[in-house]
Design an enzyme around this catalytic site. Structure first.
Site, PDB file in Angstrom:
ATOM      1  N   GLY A   1       0.808  -1.220   0.000  1.00 55.33           N
ATOM      2  CA  GLY A   1       0.000   0.000   0.000  1.00 55.33           C
ATOM      3  C   GLY A   1       0.835   1.261   0.000  1.00 55.33           C
TER       4      GLY A   1
ATOM      5  N   THR B   1       1.110   3.583   2.325  1.00 55.90           N
ATOM      6  CA  THR B   1       1.825   3.876   3.577  1.00 55.90           C
ATOM      7  C   THR B   1       3.085   3.020   3.647  1.00 55.90           C
ATOM      8  OG1 THR B   1      -0.393   4.123   4.513  1.00 55.90           O
ATOM      9  CG2 THR B   1       1.445   4.288   6.052  1.00 55.90           C
TER      10      THR B   1
ATOM     11  N   GLU C   1      -1.093 -10.962   2.858  1.00 59.46           N
ATOM     12  CA  GLU C   1      -0.875 -10.171   4.080  1.00 59.46           C
ATOM     13  C   GLU C   1      -1.225 -10.989   5.320  1.00 59.46           C
ATOM     14  OE1 GLU C   1      -1.625  -5.655   2.374  1.00 59.46           O
ATOM     15  OE2 GLU C   1      -3.333  -6.768   3.140  1.00 59.46           O
TER      16      GLU C   1
ATOM     17  N   GLY D   1      -0.005  -1.504   6.420  1.00 62.76           N
ATOM     18  CA  GLY D   1      -1.061  -0.513   6.625  1.00 62.76           C
ATOM     19  C   GLY D   1      -2.372  -1.203   6.952  1.00 62.76           C
ATOM     20  N   ALA D   2      -3.436  -0.415   6.999  1.00 64.41           N
ATOM     21  CA  ALA D   2      -4.781  -0.964   7.219  1.00 64.41           C
ATOM     22  C   ALA D   2      -5.790   0.012   6.621  1.00 64.41           C
ATOM     23  CB  ALA D   2      -5.050  -1.153   8.711  1.00 64.41           C
ATOM     24  N   ASP D   3      -6.964  -0.504   6.320  1.00 66.01           N
ATOM     25  CA  ASP D   3      -8.027   0.365   5.804  1.00 66.01           C
ATOM     26  C   ASP D   3      -8.880   0.922   6.946  1.00 66.01           C
ATOM     27  OD1 ASP D   3      -7.418  -0.022   2.990  1.00 66.01           O
ATOM     28  OD2 ASP D   3      -7.948  -2.100   3.389  1.00 66.01           O
TER      29      ASP D   3
HETATM   30  C1  5RP Z   1      -3.626  -3.787   0.944  1.00 66.80           C
HETATM   31  C2  5RP Z   1      -3.932  -3.309   2.308  1.00 66.80           C
HETATM   32  C3  5RP Z   1      -3.349  -1.989   2.722  1.00 66.80           C
HETATM   33  O1  5RP Z   1      -2.592  -2.162   3.856  1.00 66.80           O
HETATM   34  C4  5RP Z   1      -4.464  -1.036   2.983  1.00 66.80           C
HETATM   35  O2  5RP Z   1      -5.291  -0.969   1.822  1.00 66.80           O
HETATM   36  C5  5RP Z   1      -3.943   0.364   3.331  1.00 66.80           C
HETATM   37  O3  5RP Z   1      -3.389   0.950   2.217  1.00 66.80           O
HETATM   38  P1  5RP Z   1      -2.820   2.442   2.201  1.00 66.80           P
HETATM   39  O4  5RP Z   1      -1.624   2.453   3.081  1.00 66.80           O
HETATM   40  O5  5RP Z   1      -2.496   2.688   0.738  1.00 66.80           O
HETATM   41  O6  5RP Z   1      -3.912   3.363   2.692  1.00 66.80           O
HETATM   42  O7  5RP Z   1      -4.596  -3.929   3.097  1.00 66.80           O
HETATM   43  O8  5RP Z   1      -4.294  -4.988   0.667  1.00 66.80           O
END
Ligand code: 5RP
Length: 227
Positions: free
Chosen positions: A27, A29, A104, A83-85
């Site tokens: 991602g 981050t 992941e 990262g995480a959503d």
């Molecule tokens: C990818 C993920 C990412 O960690 C999540 O989407 C966060 O992404 P970003 O850092 O771009 O906001 O789970 O599958």
């Protein structure tokens, strides 16, 4: 927002120690984590290597000069950074916005210490309120999975990439599931989703975060799991 992603990504890269085997998340981050890690490898001679959780991360890492590992080399990692959503106060997460949820979850499960890096917009009171839950399903009979997911109270949408169906790095589909009132019991929901034949991986990550670095206007706040 990218400045906040950068400060948490860089902080996490500073946690890596010589000789460690890493899990490399996916991602925007994580991109900053990789950037700073590559910088430390070049300037400090830091000796680390990592399993990437997506083709995208593998490509970034190769280009930046970060040594890579696979599960053929090792099945136990020291530090996983991703990262995480969405993340709640109990460190339950929704992941998979970038489509890398299966790899992941495997890499997080293989890691002794899991550090999650987010900007403050990702911290929620209840999961599923700002983000649709990604569920990876096999293409065969995906409509069956769609129907079974609907029965759990959500509205699934088949993820697309332009005019084509989105395909994960594992050649599967993703159903993004909107829960009108969020998810009241993430662990129970994960179990129900995992019980559907054809589901490969649910984007609910329970018990897979040990520390969270949250980026905000006042800098990086470091949260540690209680209990
Ligand atoms: C990818 C993920 C990412 O960690 C999540 O989407 C966060 O992404 P970003 O850092 O771009 O906001 O789970 O599958």
């Amino acid at each position: 927002m990218s400045e906040l992603k950068k400060i948490v990504g860089y902080s996490a890269a500073d946690m890596a120690k010589d000789g460690q085997k890493l899990g490399l998340g996916t991602g925007s981050t994580v991109f900053y984590f990789l950037e700073r890690l590559a910088g430390r490898i070049k300037t400090e001679g830091l000796t680390v290597a990592g399993i990437p959780t997506s083709v995208q991360t593998e490509e970034h890492a190769r280009r930046m000069g970060i040594p890579l590992l696979t599960f053929d080399d090792t099945q136990a990692l020291d530090l996983y950074v991703d990262g995480a959503d969405e993340i709640d106060a109990g460190f339950n997460m929704i992941k998979g916005g970038g489509g890398a949820l299966l790899r992941e979850k495997m890499v997080a499960s293989a890691s002794a210490r899991r550090v999650i890096i987010v900007d403050q917009s990702k911290v929620v009171e209840r999961l599923g309120t700002t983000f649709a839950l990604p569920v990876e399903v096999i293409p065969f009979g995906w409509r069956f999975c769609n129907l079974r997911l609907e029965k759990l109270g959500c509205r699934p949408t088949l993820r697309m990439s332009g005019d084509a169906t989105y395909s994960t790095n594992n050649s599967n589909y993703i159903l993004d599931c909107r829960f009108p009132d969020g998810i009241s019991d993430p662990a129970a929901m994960e179990a129900e989703i995992n019980a559907i034949a054809g589901v490969i991986c649910c984007g609910l990550f329970i018990g897979l975060a040990d520390e969270v670095l949250v980026g905000g206007p006042d800098g990086v706040k470091r949260l540690t799991k209680q209990g």
